[in-house]
Enzyme design. Structure first.
Site, mmCIF file in Angstrom:
data_model
loop_
_atom_site.group_PDB
_atom_site.id
_atom_site.type_symbol
_atom_site.label_atom_id
_atom_site.label_comp_id
_atom_site.label_asym_id
_atom_site.label_seq_id
_atom_site.Cartn_x
_atom_site.Cartn_y
_atom_site.Cartn_z
ATOM 1 N N ASP A 18 0.799 -1.311 -0.202
ATOM 2 C CA ASP A 18 -0.024 -0.103 0.046
ATOM 3 C C ASP A 18 0.946 1.270 -0.125
ATOM 4 O O ASP A 18 2.258 0.980 0.121
ATOM 5 C CB ASP A 18 -0.902 -0.037 1.335
ATOM 6 C CG ASP A 18 -1.866 1.229 1.210
ATOM 7 O OD1 ASP A 18 -2.375 1.622 0.120
ATOM 8 O OD2 ASP A 18 -2.144 1.751 2.232
ATOM 9 N N SER A 19 0.304 2.447 0.122
ATOM 10 C CA SER A 19 1.211 3.796 -0.090
ATOM 11 C C SER A 19 1.704 3.780 1.505
ATOM 12 O O SER A 19 2.248 4.775 1.852
ATOM 13 C CB SER A 19 0.196 4.883 -0.273
ATOM 14 O OG SER A 19 -0.790 5.066 0.517
ATOM 15 N N CYS A 81 -4.501 -1.827 -1.764
ATOM 16 C CA CYS A 81 -4.664 -0.525 -2.076
ATOM 17 C C CYS A 81 -5.625 -0.265 -3.106
ATOM 18 O O CYS A 81 -5.440 -0.962 -4.443
ATOM 19 C CB CYS A 81 -3.373 0.181 -2.623
ATOM 20 S SG CYS A 81 -3.400 1.783 -3.343
ATOM 21 N N GLU A 170 -2.815 7.817 9.190
ATOM 22 C CA GLU A 170 -0.984 7.940 9.237
ATOM 23 C C GLU A 170 -0.681 8.666 10.418
ATOM 24 O O GLU A 170 0.216 8.229 11.024
ATOM 25 C CB GLU A 170 -0.384 8.598 7.786
ATOM 26 C CG GLU A 170 -0.975 7.659 6.477
ATOM 27 C CD GLU A 170 -0.019 6.334 6.512
ATOM 28 O OE1 GLU A 170 0.959 6.230 6.833
ATOM 29 O OE2 GLU A 170 -0.516 5.596 5.853
ATOM 30 N N CYS A 203 -10.969 2.563 0.340
ATOM 31 C CA CYS A 203 -9.539 2.920 0.548
ATOM 32 C C CYS A 203 -9.156 1.966 1.854
ATOM 33 O O CYS A 203 -9.992 2.053 2.846
ATOM 34 C CB CYS A 203 -9.542 4.334 0.805
ATOM 35 S SG CYS A 203 -7.854 4.733 1.257
ATOM 36 N N HIS A 205 -6.947 2.465 4.222
ATOM 37 C CA HIS A 205 -7.025 3.292 5.277
ATOM 38 C C HIS A 205 -8.142 3.313 6.096
ATOM 39 O O HIS A 205 -8.233 3.591 7.267
ATOM 40 C CB HIS A 205 -6.299 4.522 5.007
ATOM 41 C CG HIS A 205 -5.058 4.747 4.567
ATOM 42 N ND1 HIS A 205 -4.586 4.228 3.247
ATOM 43 C CD2 HIS A 205 -3.868 5.146 5.441
ATOM 44 C CE1 HIS A 205 -3.033 4.238 3.373
ATOM 45 N NE2 HIS A 205 -2.786 4.947 4.415
HETATM 46 N N1 DGL Z 1 -4.890 2.899 0.947
HETATM 47 C C1 DGL Z 1 -4.779 3.248 -0.402
HETATM 48 C C2 DGL Z 1 -6.144 3.131 -1.116
HETATM 49 O O1 DGL Z 1 -6.851 2.255 -0.759
HETATM 50 C C3 DGL Z 1 -4.269 4.719 -0.735
HETATM 51 C C4 DGL Z 1 -4.303 5.884 0.129
HETATM 52 C C5 DGL Z 1 -3.440 7.063 -0.430
HETATM 53 O O2 DGL Z 1 -2.118 7.015 -0.702
HETATM 54 O O3 DGL Z 1 -4.037 8.252 -0.911
HETATM 55 O O4 DGL Z 1 -6.332 3.682 -2.015
#
Ligand code: DGL
Length: 291
Positions: A18-19, A81, A170, A203, A205
């Protein structure tokens, strides 16, 4: 599917990226369902947030992640992600050759389908995602067809970009006034005017913010890809004969593309494990792609 793998691949790790920390919501489910598998987790935090990057940049960074995993000899690559899955899954599959590459979009849609089973009317489905995923529009394009193919009424799909949720997570702000204010900012209009039946946390996150999102959308059922995805991974491993047969507990390695103080503690808190360390993955300067 024929298995073209060397038997040694059974004991190879699975790459998950992931990021940043979001993909840990996916890794958590994978660890629960597949405790005998080893994992390499990559947080491409040098290029985060993906959701604010152009599609070309997301594709470039995603393919670098794929190269990183290939050089680690993984037996499968999981995109934890949505943004990368929306933009770069096909390119990554091509890049990875015979190594299976799994994205999360279909799993989020499947979770929404399961959640809609007890509704009488066509489902009103909210897609909460990054800006890049919303701009890509993949959920809005694919959801209606998948529902119809499964003999469900065509749903009404609404999208909402909630990009600032990523930074909140984060920073460890999973609840409290700041997170609540942000949830209200993004979701009040949707709650008051459209009242979705289901919201896909599209997402990885966002499940960390489940409580505040639920507070802002009290009548909406929240779903995400992680459980469905973990089952999909298990099935693919089984069908390809790639399950790890050793009995000891998962080996986990964590990599970041940029040093990030406190990330090891965050990972330990989320996964409830003790880490030997977090390694630096120098893939920023990988050659072969144009930004
Ligand atoms: N967690 C990621 C997603 O599912 C990326 C979030 C990001 O870096 O903007 O899209």
């Amino acid at each position: 599917m024929t298995n073209t793998y060397n038997p040694a691949a059974k004991s190879a790790p699975i790459g998950v990226f992931d990021s940043g920390l979001g993909g840990l919501t996916v890794l958590r489910e994978l660890l629960t369902l597949l405790p005998q598998e080893d994992f390499v987790y990559l947080a491409d935090n040098a290029n985060a947030p993906y959701g604010l990057n152009s599609p070309a940049t997301v594709r470039h960074d995603t393919l670098n992640n794929v190269d990183f995993f290939m050089s680690h000899g993984v037996k499968m690559i999981v995109f934890a992600c949505n943004t990368s899955s929306a933009i770069a899954l096909d390119a990554a599959k091509e890049r990875a050759g015979s190594v299976p590459v799994i994205g999360v979009i279909d799993d989020g849609i499947k979770a929404a389908m399961q959640a809609s089973a007890d509704l009488n009317d066509p489902a009103k489905i909210a897609v909460l995602a990054t800006e890049a995923t919303v701009n890509n529009g993949i959920f809005a394009k694919e959801l209606p067809g998948v529902f119809i193919d499964n003999n469900l009424p065509e749903p009404l799909v609404m999208q909402q970009a909630c990009q600032e949720f990523v930074q909140l997570v984060e920073d460890g702000n999973w609840d409290g006034p700041l997170a609540e204010e942000m949830a209200e900012h993004y979701l009040a209009d949707m709650r008051d005017n459209k009242e979705p039946d289901i919201a896909i946390l599209a997402c990885t996150h966002f499940p960390f913010l489940e409580n505040v999102i639920q507070k802002a959308l009290p009548k909406t059922k929240l779903v995400d890809c992680s459980k469905v995805l973990a089952y999909e991974v298990k099935e693919i491993l089984n069908s390809m004969g790639l399950q790890n047969e050793k009995k000891h507990k998962s080996d986990l390695s964590f990599y970041v593309t940029e040093a990030s103080p406190g990330i090891a503690q965050n990972i330990e808190r989320i996964l409830e494990i003790e880490l030997a360390g977090v390694y630096h993955a120098d893939i920023k300067n990988a050659e072969g792609f144009e930004r």
